[in-house]
Structures are given as C-alpha cells and as structure tokens.
Motif scaffolding. Structure first.
Motif, PDB file in Angstrom:
ATOM      1  N   GLU A   1     -10.361   4.106  -0.742  1.00 18.66           N
ATOM      2  CA  GLU A   1      -9.918   5.034  -1.787  1.00 18.66           C
ATOM      3  C   GLU A   1      -8.409   5.012  -1.988  1.00 18.66           C
ATOM      4  O   GLU A   1      -7.915   5.239  -3.088  1.00 18.66           O
ATOM      5  CB  GLU A   1     -10.336   6.465  -1.428  1.00 18.66           C
ATOM      6  CG  GLU A   1     -11.813   6.731  -1.592  1.00 18.66           C
ATOM      7  CD  GLU A   1     -12.117   8.164  -1.193  1.00 18.66           C
ATOM      8  OE1 GLU A   1     -11.815   9.060  -1.985  1.00 18.66           O
ATOM      9  OE2 GLU A   1     -12.629   8.362  -0.081  1.00 18.66           O
ATOM     10  N   PHE A   2      -7.675   4.746  -0.903  1.00 22.12           N
ATOM     11  CA  PHE A   2      -6.213   4.792  -1.002  1.00 22.12           C
ATOM     12  C   PHE A   2      -5.632   3.468  -1.494  1.00 22.12           C
ATOM     13  O   PHE A   2      -4.638   3.433  -2.210  1.00 22.12           O
ATOM     14  CB  PHE A   2      -5.612   5.169   0.349  1.00 22.12           C
ATOM     15  CG  PHE A   2      -4.162   5.548   0.245  1.00 22.12           C
ATOM     16  CD1 PHE A   2      -3.793   6.824  -0.181  1.00 22.12           C
ATOM     17  CD2 PHE A   2      -3.164   4.631   0.531  1.00 22.12           C
ATOM     18  CE1 PHE A   2      -2.456   7.169  -0.306  1.00 22.12           C
ATOM     19  CE2 PHE A   2      -1.820   4.979   0.416  1.00 22.12           C
ATOM     20  CZ  PHE A   2      -1.466   6.248  -0.001  1.00 22.12           C
ATOM     21  N   TYR A   3      -6.251   2.363  -1.092  1.00 21.64           N
ATOM     22  CA  TYR A   3      -5.691   1.035  -1.360  1.00 21.64           C
ATOM     23  C   TYR A   3      -6.397   0.354  -2.523  1.00 21.64           C
ATOM     24  O   TYR A   3      -7.588   0.066  -2.457  1.00 21.64           O
ATOM     25  CB  TYR A   3      -5.798   0.157  -0.115  1.00 21.64           C
ATOM     26  CG  TYR A   3      -4.865   0.588   0.994  1.00 21.64           C
ATOM     27  CD1 TYR A   3      -3.587   0.060   1.096  1.00 21.64           C
ATOM     28  CD2 TYR A   3      -5.262   1.546   1.923  1.00 21.64           C
ATOM     29  CE1 TYR A   3      -2.718   0.463   2.098  1.00 21.64           C
ATOM     30  CE2 TYR A   3      -4.391   1.958   2.933  1.00 21.64           C
ATOM     31  CZ  TYR A   3      -3.125   1.408   3.011  1.00 21.64           C
ATOM     32  OH  TYR A   3      -2.277   1.823   4.003  1.00 21.64           O
ATOM     33  N   ALA A   4      -5.630   0.072  -3.576  1.00 23.17           N
ATOM     34  CA  ALA A   4      -6.212  -0.601  -4.738  1.00 23.17           C
ATOM     35  C   ALA A   4      -6.101  -2.113  -4.614  1.00 23.17           C
ATOM     36  O   ALA A   4      -6.982  -2.844  -5.059  1.00 23.17           O
ATOM     37  CB  ALA A   4      -5.511  -0.124  -6.011  1.00 23.17           C
ATOM     38  N   VAL A   5      -5.012  -2.615  -4.022  1.00 23.29           N
ATOM     39  CA  VAL A   5      -4.760  -4.057  -3.926  1.00 23.29           C
ATOM     40  C   VAL A   5      -4.731  -4.478  -2.458  1.00 23.29           C
ATOM     41  O   VAL A   5      -3.808  -4.119  -1.725  1.00 23.29           O
ATOM     42  CB  VAL A   5      -3.409  -4.423  -4.588  1.00 23.29           C
ATOM     43  CG1 VAL A   5      -3.176  -5.932  -4.517  1.00 23.29           C
ATOM     44  CG2 VAL A   5      -3.364  -3.930  -6.026  1.00 23.29           C
ATOM     45  N   PRO A   6      -5.747  -5.235  -2.006  1.00 27.80           N
ATOM     46  CA  PRO A   6      -5.738  -5.703  -0.615  1.00 27.80           C
ATOM     47  C   PRO A   6      -4.561  -6.648  -0.381  1.00 27.80           C
ATOM     48  O   PRO A   6      -4.221  -7.448  -1.251  1.00 27.80           O
ATOM     49  CB  PRO A   6      -7.061  -6.462  -0.486  1.00 27.80           C
ATOM     50  CG  PRO A   6      -7.854  -6.143  -1.710  1.00 27.80           C
ATOM     51  CD  PRO A   6      -6.896  -5.734  -2.772  1.00 27.80           C
ATOM     52  N   ALA A   7      -3.941  -6.564   0.802  1.00 28.94           N
ATOM     53  CA  ALA A   7      -2.767  -7.395   1.090  1.00 28.94           C
ATOM     54  C   ALA A   7      -3.119  -8.871   1.182  1.00 28.94           C
ATOM     55  O   ALA A   7      -2.309  -9.727   0.873  1.00 28.94           O
ATOM     56  CB  ALA A   7      -2.107  -6.930   2.388  1.00 28.94           C
TER      57      ALA A   7
ATOM     58  N   ARG B   1      -7.836  -4.514   8.377  1.00 26.77           N
ATOM     59  CA  ARG B   1      -6.389  -4.280   8.456  1.00 26.77           C
ATOM     60  C   ARG B   1      -5.662  -5.228   7.493  1.00 26.77           C
ATOM     61  O   ARG B   1      -4.608  -4.878   6.955  1.00 26.77           O
ATOM     62  CB  ARG B   1      -5.866  -4.507   9.878  1.00 26.77           C
ATOM     63  CG  ARG B   1      -6.271  -3.453  10.881  1.00 26.77           C
ATOM     64  CD  ARG B   1      -5.560  -2.130  10.765  1.00 26.77           C
ATOM     65  NE  ARG B   1      -4.112  -2.237  10.873  1.00 26.77           N
ATOM     66  CZ  ARG B   1      -3.271  -1.235  10.649  1.00 26.77           C
ATOM     67  NH1 ARG B   1      -3.721  -0.038  10.323  1.00 26.77           N
ATOM     68  NH2 ARG B   1      -1.971  -1.413  10.757  1.00 26.77           N
TER      69      ARG B   1
ATOM     70  N   PRO C   1       1.930 -13.769   5.906  1.00 31.03           N
ATOM     71  CA  PRO C   1       0.541 -13.436   5.584  1.00 31.03           C
ATOM     72  C   PRO C   1       0.425 -12.566   4.341  1.00 31.03           C
ATOM     73  O   PRO C   1      -0.671 -12.328   3.857  1.00 31.03           O
ATOM     74  CB  PRO C   1       0.063 -12.680   6.821  1.00 31.03           C
ATOM     75  CG  PRO C   1       1.282 -12.205   7.511  1.00 31.03           C
ATOM     76  CD  PRO C   1       2.420 -13.095   7.112  1.00 31.03           C
ATOM     77  N   TYR C   2       1.563 -12.089   3.815  1.00 31.04           N
ATOM     78  CA  TYR C   2       1.523 -11.064   2.771  1.00 31.04           C
ATOM     79  C   TYR C   2       1.799 -11.565   1.362  1.00 31.04           C
ATOM     80  O   TYR C   2       1.667 -10.788   0.417  1.00 31.04           O
ATOM     81  CB  TYR C   2       2.533  -9.959   3.102  1.00 31.04           C
ATOM     82  CG  TYR C   2       2.222  -9.241   4.391  1.00 31.04           C
ATOM     83  CD1 TYR C   2       1.123  -8.387   4.474  1.00 31.04           C
ATOM     84  CD2 TYR C   2       2.982  -9.431   5.531  1.00 31.04           C
ATOM     85  CE1 TYR C   2       0.825  -7.723   5.652  1.00 31.04           C
ATOM     86  CE2 TYR C   2       2.692  -8.773   6.711  1.00 31.04           C
ATOM     87  CZ  TYR C   2       1.611  -7.921   6.772  1.00 31.04           C
ATOM     88  OH  TYR C   2       1.307  -7.275   7.940  1.00 31.04           O
TER      89      TYR C   2
ATOM     90  N   GLY D   1      -3.745 -10.297   4.033  1.00 28.01           N
ATOM     91  CA  GLY D   1      -3.307 -10.773   5.339  1.00 28.01           C
ATOM     92  C   GLY D   1      -2.628  -9.650   6.104  1.00 28.01           C
ATOM     93  O   GLY D   1      -2.401  -8.564   5.569  1.00 28.01           O
ATOM     94  N   VAL D   2      -2.323  -9.929   7.356  1.00 27.10           N
ATOM     95  CA  VAL D   2      -1.642  -8.921   8.186  1.00 27.10           C
ATOM     96  C   VAL D   2      -0.902  -9.672   9.286  1.00 27.10           C
ATOM     97  O   VAL D   2      -1.380 -10.696   9.778  1.00 27.10           O
ATOM     98  CB  VAL D   2      -2.667  -7.914   8.758  1.00 27.10           C
ATOM     99  CG1 VAL D   2      -3.706  -8.600   9.639  1.00 27.10           C
ATOM    100  CG2 VAL D   2      -1.996  -6.786   9.520  1.00 27.10           C
TER     101      VAL D   2
ATOM    102  N   MET E   1      -8.878  12.079 -12.575  1.00 26.36           N
ATOM    103  CA  MET E   1      -8.966  10.647 -12.270  1.00 26.36           C
ATOM    104  C   MET E   1     -10.073  10.418 -11.251  1.00 26.36           C
ATOM    105  O   MET E   1     -10.209  11.175 -10.288  1.00 26.36           O
ATOM    106  CB  MET E   1      -7.634  10.152 -11.706  1.00 26.36           C
ATOM    107  CG  MET E   1      -6.546  10.089 -12.767  1.00 26.36           C
ATOM    108  SD  MET E   1      -5.011   9.393 -12.120  1.00 26.36           S
ATOM    109  CE  MET E   1      -4.392  10.756 -11.145  1.00 26.36           C
ATOM    110  N   LEU E   2     -10.784   9.353 -11.438  1.00 23.44           N
ATOM    111  CA  LEU E   2     -11.893   9.065 -10.560  1.00 23.44           C
ATOM    112  C   LEU E   2     -11.422   8.178  -9.410  1.00 23.44           C
ATOM    113  O   LEU E   2     -10.783   7.156  -9.633  1.00 23.44           O
ATOM    114  CB  LEU E   2     -12.982   8.336 -11.362  1.00 23.44           C
ATOM    115  CG  LEU E   2     -14.402   8.769 -11.038  1.00 23.44           C
ATOM    116  CD1 LEU E   2     -14.604  10.226 -11.441  1.00 23.44           C
ATOM    117  CD2 LEU E   2     -15.406   7.876 -11.747  1.00 23.44           C
ATOM    118  N   ALA E   3     -11.730   8.565  -8.189  1.00 24.61           N
ATOM    119  CA  ALA E   3     -11.354   7.726  -7.051  1.00 24.61           C
ATOM    120  C   ALA E   3     -12.193   6.454  -7.055  1.00 24.61           C
ATOM    121  O   ALA E   3     -13.359   6.469  -7.443  1.00 24.61           O
ATOM    122  CB  ALA E   3     -11.568   8.492  -5.755  1.00 24.61           C
ATOM    123  N   ARG E   4     -11.574   5.367  -6.617  1.00 27.19           N
ATOM    124  CA  ARG E   4     -12.269   4.088  -6.532  1.00 27.19           C
ATOM    125  C   ARG E   4     -12.563   3.762  -5.074  1.00 27.19           C
ATOM    126  O   ARG E   4     -12.012   4.361  -4.168  1.00 27.19           O
ATOM    127  CB  ARG E   4     -11.376   2.981  -7.116  1.00 27.19           C
ATOM    128  CG  ARG E   4     -11.119   3.139  -8.600  1.00 27.19           C
ATOM    129  CD  ARG E   4     -10.119   2.128  -9.104  1.00 27.19           C
ATOM    130  NE  ARG E   4      -8.844   2.264  -8.438  1.00 27.19           N
ATOM    131  CZ  ARG E   4      -7.672   1.968  -9.018  1.00 27.19           C
ATOM    132  NH1 ARG E   4      -7.634   1.526 -10.269  1.00 27.19           N
ATOM    133  NH2 ARG E   4      -6.558   2.103  -8.351  1.00 27.19           N
TER     134      ARG E   4
END
Lengths: 311, 311
Positions: free
Chosen positions: B287-293, B281, A152-153, B295-296, B1-4
């Motif tokens: 704010e922490f994750y810039a690139v979504p995976a 998920r 899935p990744y 999938g999981v 730095m500006l949080a996204r």
C-alpha cells in the motif's frame, strides 16, 4: 610498526587543495533554517536544510517555501523518530483531532513528479552549461569514475549540481541518502503537501526513491535530529506530547536579516576536484586504509558542502 | 483516493508467516551484554551485541570474549561519537597518559584475518551443511535474488549464517553495515586488540571492509549509542571526561544468571522465508510503495533478528 601510504591523498587533502572557483554558492532562497527548542543543557539547536533545485520535485519544494513564508512550522514539533530510519516533523495531523490549517495555494502534486523525464533532464543540463560556461554534464560521463553502474537501485547513478541522482532509460530521480529530507505522506497515491517532512537518520533507505518526494537535505545540524530519543508509540511516534521537540521557527535564509543569514557552498559536480574526491572516496589508500574498496555507492560519496563567512 | 496493492506481502507479513524452525538460536557465548550508566531520565541503557561466528575474525572475537570474561570494560566509557560514523568505547588509551592494563594472552592478529580465503569458506559451508542437515549455502546461489552482483564494493554479496558478506574471487569478508561492531585501531598495519570497539551509527561505511575487523553487530539497543551527543574534540572524541558515557559492565550472556540471560534468534539465511524476505525488501510493492526498487544493497536487507522469551 611503520605506517604505509604516508602522504597519499585523502578526501580532506583534496578539498584543502581545491580552488575557490570550484565551489558554488547556495542561494538564500534554497536554504531553510529550522530552530528547535534548546536542548536539555540549554544549547541552541539549529538545523539548516538545502532545497533541491529545478527540475526536481519542484511542486513540493515550492510548497515548502510557501509554508516557510507563512511561518507555518512555528509552534509545530518533531513528533516521530525511528532508529535507522527518520526523524519527522510538522503538525502530526494524522495523530490529532484538530489539524493545523494549511496555507492556501499549496500545489497538489502528482506522483509523476517523483521523477524527471530524460528530455527535461537534458534541458536542465543545457541550462546549467549555458549559465556556468561549463561544458555541461553528460549523465553517463559525470558520475562516479569507473564504478557508476554498480548499483542495485538504478541503471546509473551520478552527480549533477551537487546532488546524488539515479537514473534508468526513462527518467532521473533524486536519491534518499543519510540526511535527505522528504515529504511524509499517507499510503499511495497520496503524495503529501510538504507540511510534514522527515530527515533520514540511518542507512540510505533507497526503497523510498520514486515513492516519496525528496525536497532537500540537511547540510548542518543533522545531529540535532539524529540524537533525539526514539519514539516508542506506533510507527515511532512519541506516545505523549512531552516527548515532542518543539520547533521555534523555520525560515528561508532569504527572509532572515543579512547578519543572521547562513552562507554555504558545495563543490561543483563537474569540477576537477570533485572527480578526484569521488575517486579517492572509492579507493582510500592512505595511512589508515590498506585495501582500497574499488568503488563507492552514491550515498557514501557525501558531496562536500561547507559553511563560509557571510559576505 | 483508493489505496493500491492492498494485501501484498511486506517484510513484516513474511516474518509473521515464517515457521519457527526457520529461526536459529544465537548461542549465549556469542552474545555480549553492555550496560551503560542510566540516561538523564534514569532509564536503563542496555546494548546487546552478537559476535561473529567462525570463520570470521576469530582472533579478535576471541580477544573480545577474553576481555569480557576479565570484566575489563567495567568502568571504561563511550568516549568518541561521530555523526553518521561511529560511537566508540573502551579505555580511550590514545587519549590518556595511563592506559588500563590489558589482560594477558590476547591474540596479536595479523591483517590477513580481515578476510577468509575461499577454501576456508568452503569448509565452513560444508560444516554448516553437515550440522544443520541443510543442503548448504553456495555463495553464488544463496544471496539476494537477482541483483546480488550489483555492488560497487565486491564481486558478489550474500548471506551466510545470518551475516551480510561480500566476496571476490579470492576471499570473503564480513561487511560494515549500520550497527556493525568493529575493532578500533591506529594507522595500518596496526590491527587493534579488540579492547577499543566501535558501532556504526550511520550509512554503511563499506570502505572500512577489509581494513578493520568486524567482530559483530548490535542487535538490541543501538539507539543508546546512536542518540549520544556527538563529540566536539579531535576526531569526535569528547573534549572532557564529563562528556563520556560510563560503562557499568560488559558480560557474555553465558556468564549471566539464567534469569538475566537474553535469548535471540535470527532468520536462517538458507530458509524459504529469508529468500522471500530479501525479494520483498528489494521489491516493495504494498500500500505504501508504488514503484518497486528492483534491488537492495546487502546492508539495507537488515537480517531479521528477534528476542524470544528465556526458556
């Protein structure tokens, strides 16, 4: 009851039958030796980390070497442990009013270095082929036999130079598996310096891939981090300094006297034994396993790494 | 730095916004409370296990209830701990000359009960639909949005009654994830009684699926098992009894006095909040994750379970 599948190959039997020239020595400059304060029973606690080779996360990996050579981690601590997540160490600067000054000349590394573009990967593969005389490692070809695309990744997952990798059409990146070591950071686009590090102590948190720099993996002593009490403060940070585990020293193996220098080898990703090993990891069919899984995820393959006598 | 990505949904924000009627109470007869001897610092160590509902592994689950009602585990111990693998408890009969006698009337369960045939699953789904008024949970439909088929371990993976499941065209089976509890056994076709149990303390060992009976999962206190020292004897068994962690008692919650009975809820698999939760998920974008995976995996979803005040 009669046991079935007696004598069928297991991961252990394949490793036992591997040839010595299928194993690759890990360079002393790629090994980090972290000595934690002794445990409650006075036992030694040494953690050995292997750093990622080029072309992966090299800005951060170089920072880690710079910090180790400055003996920067000596006297710092493991200050955060979260179950099924990470054990984290360094200065814990976010928690403190007086952060420990960092060495000069650390790289400021952009988020783009979380991944390696296709052209750079092709160059690395050509380089590997030239230096080893191997036929090279084609991304599509070198991976987990038969079931590589089923993740899935990523579009594909495979192994190169002993590391579990993931790729899409654009780029390749190192994966977060059990025992992976990464660079802790604040919210994005902060990417961290490498001074605060964590090791994964649970199920592979693959959502961190491409969001955090993987700089290596614990290859010996992960249990010294995985068995630490979990922190009960915010985000798993220990509530008091009494909970911290002091770090006595962190050294590159290349800095240690010859006699104390650990030596490790990994099973080459393009070796015949590694192909047999991954096939069996995905299709256990021995006395214990009645039903082969039919596949294995890239983190569950567990690249074989072994300690060898200093030579 | 500006949080996204400020204010974007997180797993925590989705759970905070869930409705109380999306949560399902776990029956006291499905909860096992294991009290370990206090830790070195005299702290209490309680482990709560949720047992699998019908139609999964019911022969073994019933044996576990029988053993608990007989107070059979009282005075036994955690005798085997292997890093990134399992913590195992019971009598350790294989290691001993004088095994503790088992209660009468334990089921002898065949390997066929490792999986549930399609017809039995359909009946269980119809039963669930009838008892909850839910529209029911169609296997193909109820799973992880968009990326369910991308697993090396199964044709499809999904959630039903709060459990991560895997399926092929013939049958469905419960999966081995972090904190899963299974029935230890000798080589196949031995299937074990349920007296010797283990909890997974590392990356999901999915190769055990369909080869060992999953009987439940630790829903609170897994850290009391995951932090135990690793055994250094054969197969991770402690070399001496001094290494064992004594088990004071194991009780079904239904046997405990009302005041001591823990109460837990899980987020219903067919709830709108669970669908939102799995989607996030698999695509962290805060704010922490810039690139979504994108999938999981089924074990990394981590079904939400919460303790609630007794009532």
């Amino acid at each position: 009851m009669l046991a079935r599948n007696v004598g069928q190959p297991t991961p252990a039997s394949i490793l036992a039958a591997s040839a010595s020239d299928e194993w690759v020595t890990i360079a002393p400059d790629d090994l980090l030796v972290m000595e934690l304060a002794p445990g409650a029973d006075e036992s030694a606690r040494e953690v050995v980390i292997e750093l990622l080779p080029p072309p992966f996360s090299q800005g951060w990996v170089e920072n880690v070497r710079t910090l180790a050579r400055a003996h920067w981690w000596d006297g710092t601590s493991v200050y955060r442990v979260v179950d099924n997540w990470v054990a984290q160490w360094g200065d814990g600067e976010d928690e403190r009013a007086d952060p420990k000054p960092l060495p000069e000349r650390l790289n400021a590394v952009p988020e783009s270095e979380y991944t390696v573009l296709r052209a750079a990967m092709a160059a690395a593969e050509a380089n590997w082929a030239a230096s080893t005389g191997s036929a090279g490692v084609a991304t599509e070809d070198s991976g987990i036999p038969e079931f590589a695309p089923s993740s899935p990744y990523a579009r594909t997952e495979y192994f190169f130079m002993g590391w579990p990798l993931a790729a899409d059409d654009r780029a390749t990146w190192p994966t977060h598996c059990y025992a992976s070591v990464g660079v802790a950071r604040d919210v994005a686009p902060d990417t961290g310096t490498g001074a605060e590090l964590y090791a994964v102590i649970g199920h592979a948190p693959r959502q961190l891939d491409r969001n955090i720099a993987v700089v290596g993996r614990v290859i010996e002593g992960i249990e010294h981090l995985a068995t630490l009490p979990r922190g009960t403060g915010e985000a798993g940070v220990y509530e008091t300094r009494a909970g911290h585990t002091p770090i006595v020293s962190v050294r590159l193996a290349s800095e240690l006297p010859e006699a104390r220098r650990p030596r490790f080898e990994y099973l080459a990703s393009d070796s015949a034994s590694f192909k047999r090993y991954t096939a069996v990891r995905g299709n256990r069919s021995d006395e214990f396993y009645a039903v082969p899984a039919g596949g294995v995820d890239v983190c569950n393959v567990q690249v074989p790494i072994r300690r060898v006598a200093a030579g």
